[in-house]
Design an enzyme around this catalytic site. Structure first.
Site, PDB file in Angstrom:
ATOM      1  N   ASP A 194       0.838  -1.196   0.000  1.00 51.51           N
ATOM      2  CA  ASP A 194       0.000   0.000   0.000  1.00 51.51           C
ATOM      3  C   ASP A 194       0.874   1.247   0.000  1.00 51.51           C
ATOM      4  O   ASP A 194       2.016   1.227   0.481  1.00 51.51           O
ATOM      5  CB  ASP A 194      -0.903   0.018   1.237  1.00 51.51           C
ATOM      6  CG  ASP A 194      -1.916  -1.116   1.230  1.00 51.51           C
ATOM      7  OD1 ASP A 194      -2.191  -1.671   0.144  1.00 51.51           O
ATOM      8  OD2 ASP A 194      -2.424  -1.450   2.315  1.00 51.51           O
ATOM      9  N   MET A 195       0.327   2.339  -0.498  1.00 48.88           N
ATOM     10  CA  MET A 195       1.099   3.572  -0.620  1.00 48.88           C
ATOM     11  C   MET A 195       1.737   3.974   0.712  1.00 48.88           C
ATOM     12  O   MET A 195       2.902   4.385   0.763  1.00 48.88           O
ATOM     13  CB  MET A 195       0.213   4.707  -1.139  1.00 48.88           C
ATOM     14  CG  MET A 195       0.966   6.014  -1.342  1.00 48.88           C
ATOM     15  SD  MET A 195      -0.038   7.318  -2.071  1.00 48.88           S
ATOM     16  CE  MET A 195      -1.043   7.784  -0.655  1.00 48.88           C
TER      17      MET A 195
END
Length: 219
Positions: free
Chosen positions: A60-61
């Site tokens: 995930d970012m």
């Protein structure tokens, strides 16, 4: 973010693979709205090869830590097979926003994607969803919070974040969707072990980022 090249984050490199310590805030895939991403900067990881490497999985970012790339089509096929056969071992460290009394456990809770115009999309526990299994163990406790190591067996989107909420009734510190908002998300891909035929496995550890505060001392 542009001041440092991805090559500055390399933890491991040989003719087959690159592993970087992905910084939080940098998405792997290029966002629909445009902007910086791992995908747009793969040339920074060529390290003398004609072609850029291929990311083999996603983070995930806002998750930092170990991210594996294949440097050739042959390596990509081998790593893909290892992921599909669940031979790759992934370890994550996260700070949970409560005092966890249990020492260890397993979350076996299928996940499905739901979305709404107001809240966007998220993963929820749904018996009709895709199988999702995560093992966890408590590492340390302090000040009403707990450092937990997660080892996912499956690789579903947002699996650890959703399973942390399912297991503990509250999620990860800094997780705006599943946990307790405020500050950076304290979820880090701390170790990656990738078996390889005919040679030692890739076994890489990414140290906890500075924004974890004093938790690195307990890890």
């Amino acid at each position: 973010m542009r001041t440092m090249l991805l090559s500055d984050y390399v933890l491991f490199i040989d003719a087959e693979a690159v592993v970087i310590d992905k910084p939080a805030g940098l998405p792997v895939d290029e966002p629909r709205r445009g902007g910086d991403s791992i995908a747009s900067r793969l040339d920074e990881l060529r390290a003398g090869f004609k072609r850029p490497p291929t990311p083999m999985h996603r983070l995930d970012m806002d998750t930092s830590g170990c991210l594996l790339f294949a440097r050739s089509p042959k390596a990509r096929a081998a790593f893909q097979q290892a992921f599909e056969q669940r031979l790759v071992q992934k370890y994550y460290l996260a700070v949970i926003a409560r005092d966890v009394s249990e020492e260890a456990g397993t979350v076996d809770a299928p996940l499905a994607k739901v979305s709404s115009a107001e809240a966007g999309w998220r993963m929820v526990v749904d018996l009709k969803g895709r199988s999702a299994v995560t093992n966890w163990r408590r590492v340390a406790k302090r000040d009403g919070q707990t450092l937990v190591e997660f080892r996912p067996v499956t690789g579903r989107t947002h699996q650890i974040r959703a399973h942390a909420r399912e297991a503990f009734g509250t999620g990860i510190v800094g997780d705006r969707v599943y946990g307790v908002p405020g500050g950076p998300m304290l979820l880090h891909a701390s170790r990656l072990v990738v078996p390889r035929e005919g040679k030692p496995p890739i076994d890489v550890i990414a140290p906890l980022p500075d924004y974890f505060g004093d938790w690195p001392d307990a890890a």
